[in-house]
Write an enzyme that holds these catalytic residues in place. Structure first.
Site, PDB file in Angstrom:
ATOM      1  N   ASP A  30       0.852  -1.190   0.000  1.00  0.00           N
ATOM      2  CA  ASP A  30       0.000   0.000   0.000  1.00  0.00           C
ATOM      3  C   ASP A  30       0.892   1.246   0.000  1.00  0.00           C
ATOM      4  O   ASP A  30       1.902   1.303   0.697  1.00  0.00           O
ATOM      5  CB  ASP A  30      -0.911  -0.006   1.239  1.00  0.00           C
ATOM      6  CG  ASP A  30      -2.073   0.960   1.099  1.00  0.00           C
ATOM      7  OD1 ASP A  30      -3.226   0.497   0.996  1.00  0.00           O
ATOM      8  OD2 ASP A  30      -1.831   2.191   1.088  1.00  0.00           O
ATOM      9  N   ILE A  31       0.474   2.241  -0.768  1.00  0.00           N
ATOM     10  CA  ILE A  31       1.255   3.476  -0.899  1.00  0.00           C
ATOM     11  C   ILE A  31       1.228   4.297   0.395  1.00  0.00           C
ATOM     12  O   ILE A  31       2.113   5.124   0.625  1.00  0.00           O
ATOM     13  CB  ILE A  31       0.720   4.290  -2.115  1.00  0.00           C
ATOM     14  CG1 ILE A  31       1.776   5.191  -2.704  1.00  0.00           C
ATOM     15  CG2 ILE A  31      -0.541   5.049  -1.760  1.00  0.00           C
ATOM     16  CD1 ILE A  31       1.400   5.761  -4.068  1.00  0.00           C
ATOM     17  N   ASN A  87     -12.712  -3.408   2.564  1.00  0.00           N
ATOM     18  CA  ASN A  87     -13.668  -2.307   2.662  1.00  0.00           C
ATOM     19  C   ASN A  87     -14.585  -2.433   1.447  1.00  0.00           C
ATOM     20  O   ASN A  87     -14.107  -2.451   0.305  1.00  0.00           O
ATOM     21  CB  ASN A  87     -12.938  -0.963   2.656  1.00  0.00           C
ATOM     22  CG  ASN A  87     -12.071  -0.777   3.881  1.00  0.00           C
ATOM     23  OD1 ASN A  87     -12.440  -1.207   4.973  1.00  0.00           O
ATOM     24  ND2 ASN A  87     -10.911  -0.165   3.714  1.00  0.00           N
ATOM     25  N   GLY A  93     -15.623   2.901   3.536  1.00  0.00           N
ATOM     26  CA  GLY A  93     -14.351   3.560   3.260  1.00  0.00           C
ATOM     27  C   GLY A  93     -13.653   3.072   2.004  1.00  0.00           C
ATOM     28  O   GLY A  93     -12.483   3.396   1.792  1.00  0.00           O
ATOM     29  N   GLN A  94     -14.345   2.292   1.166  1.00  0.00           N
ATOM     30  CA  GLN A  94     -13.691   1.861  -0.079  1.00  0.00           C
ATOM     31  C   GLN A  94     -13.498   3.065  -1.000  1.00  0.00           C
ATOM     32  O   GLN A  94     -14.444   3.822  -1.254  1.00  0.00           O
ATOM     33  CB  GLN A  94     -14.522   0.787  -0.795  1.00  0.00           C
ATOM     34  CG  GLN A  94     -13.790   0.220  -2.016  1.00  0.00           C
ATOM     35  CD  GLN A  94     -14.526  -0.954  -2.675  1.00  0.00           C
ATOM     36  OE1 GLN A  94     -15.609  -1.350  -2.246  1.00  0.00           O
ATOM     37  NE2 GLN A  94     -13.927  -1.503  -3.709  1.00  0.00           N
ATOM     38  N   HIS A 100      -9.945  -5.316  -3.387  1.00  0.00           N
ATOM     39  CA  HIS A 100      -8.613  -5.568  -2.819  1.00  0.00           C
ATOM     40  C   HIS A 100      -8.759  -5.977  -1.366  1.00  0.00           C
ATOM     41  O   HIS A 100      -9.551  -5.409  -0.622  1.00  0.00           O
ATOM     42  CB  HIS A 100      -7.712  -4.336  -2.938  1.00  0.00           C
ATOM     43  CG  HIS A 100      -8.361  -3.061  -2.484  1.00  0.00           C
ATOM     44  ND1 HIS A 100      -9.232  -2.358  -3.280  1.00  0.00           N
ATOM     45  CD2 HIS A 100      -8.285  -2.384  -1.320  1.00  0.00           C
ATOM     46  CE1 HIS A 100      -9.669  -1.306  -2.626  1.00  0.00           C
ATOM     47  NE2 HIS A 100      -9.119  -1.286  -1.422  1.00  0.00           N
TER      48      HIS A 100
HETATM   49  P1  5GP Z   1      -9.725   1.339   0.184  1.00  0.00           P
HETATM   50  O1  5GP Z   1      -9.874   2.667   0.884  1.00  0.00           O
HETATM   51  O2  5GP Z   1     -10.392   1.365  -1.176  1.00  0.00           O
HETATM   52  O3  5GP Z   1     -10.099   0.152   1.002  1.00  0.00           O
HETATM   53  O4  5GP Z   1      -8.158   1.154  -0.038  1.00  0.00           O
HETATM   54  C1  5GP Z   1      -7.467   1.714  -1.115  1.00  0.00           C
HETATM   55  C2  5GP Z   1      -6.019   1.651  -0.745  1.00  0.00           C
HETATM   56  O5  5GP Z   1      -5.251   1.850  -1.901  1.00  0.00           O
HETATM   57  C3  5GP Z   1      -5.588   2.728   0.265  1.00  0.00           C
HETATM   58  O6  5GP Z   1      -5.067   2.102   1.433  1.00  0.00           O
HETATM   59  C4  5GP Z   1      -4.542   3.534  -0.488  1.00  0.00           C
HETATM   60  O7  5GP Z   1      -3.472   3.947   0.333  1.00  0.00           O
HETATM   61  C5  5GP Z   1      -4.097   2.577  -1.574  1.00  0.00           C
HETATM   62  N1  5GP Z   1      -3.662   3.226  -2.797  1.00  0.00           N
HETATM   63  C6  5GP Z   1      -4.280   4.237  -3.447  1.00  0.00           C
HETATM   64  N2  5GP Z   1      -3.619   4.555  -4.569  1.00  0.00           N
HETATM   65  C7  5GP Z   1      -2.543   3.702  -4.626  1.00  0.00           C
HETATM   66  C8  5GP Z   1      -1.477   3.549  -5.567  1.00  0.00           C
HETATM   67  O8  5GP Z   1      -1.370   4.231  -6.592  1.00  0.00           O
HETATM   68  N3  5GP Z   1      -0.553   2.582  -5.287  1.00  0.00           N
HETATM   69  C9  5GP Z   1      -0.623   1.802  -4.170  1.00  0.00           C
HETATM   70  N4  5GP Z   1       0.328   0.897  -3.998  1.00  0.00           N
HETATM   71  N5  5GP Z   1      -1.625   1.924  -3.267  1.00  0.00           N
HETATM   72  C10 5GP Z   1      -2.568   2.865  -3.500  1.00  0.00           C
END
Ligand code: 5GP
Ligand code: ZN
Length: 114
Positions: A30-31, A87, A93-94, A100
């Site tokens: 994760d970034i 999520n 919070g997605q 993923h």
């Molecule tokens: P969500 O909030 O949809 O459950 O999680 C999305 C996740 O993707 C977040 O934890 C966010 O930090 C990660 N993320 C968003 N953009 C990128 C990216 O470009 N690269 C990587 N490696 N992670 C990302």
């Protein structure tokens, strides 16, 4: 999907730190990590949410779970304990609508997650 961030990572159009890959799943860091281990595990095929993946009836949900387990073993968090989070939907919070699993570990994880 042409306009999906994680499809672009699958296609290597956007760089990511890949830690695990097989025919159907990809895992990358994760970034914005929320724990010492914070890896995202995705099916290479596009499905928007965990709900859509569950309904796809392709065996792919099983592959994602197995890949998450492989990542936890590889990262050394499997024995001590780790968390797998999907999520699902904006209310949870997605933010990226390519399903993923977050694999989180390497620190004490509290409950409820908030
Ligand atoms: P969500 O909030 O949809 O459950 O999680 C999305 C996740 O993707 C977040 O934890 C966010 O930090 C990660 N993320 C968003 N953009 C990128 C990216 O470009 N690269 C990587 N490696 N992670 C990302
Ligand atoms: Zn996608």
């Amino acid at each position: 999907m042409t306009d999906c961030l994680f499809c672009k990572i699958v296609a290597k159009e956007i760089p990511a730190e890949v830690v695990y890959e097989n025919d159907r799943a990809l895992a990358f860091r994760d970034i914005n990590p929320q724990a010492p281990t914070h890896v995202l595990v995705i099916p290479k095929e596009h499905h928007a949410t965990a709900a859509a993946l569950a309904e796809a009836d392709s065996g792919l949900a099983d592959e994602v779970l197995k890949a998450a387990h492989a990542v936890a073993e590889q990262e050394g968090v499997a024995e001590g304990g780790y968390r797998i989070v999907f999520n699902t939907g904006p209310g949870a919070g997605q933010t990226v609508f390519h399903v993923h699993a977050h694999v989180l570990g390497g620190r004490d994880l509290t409950w409820p997650p908030g």
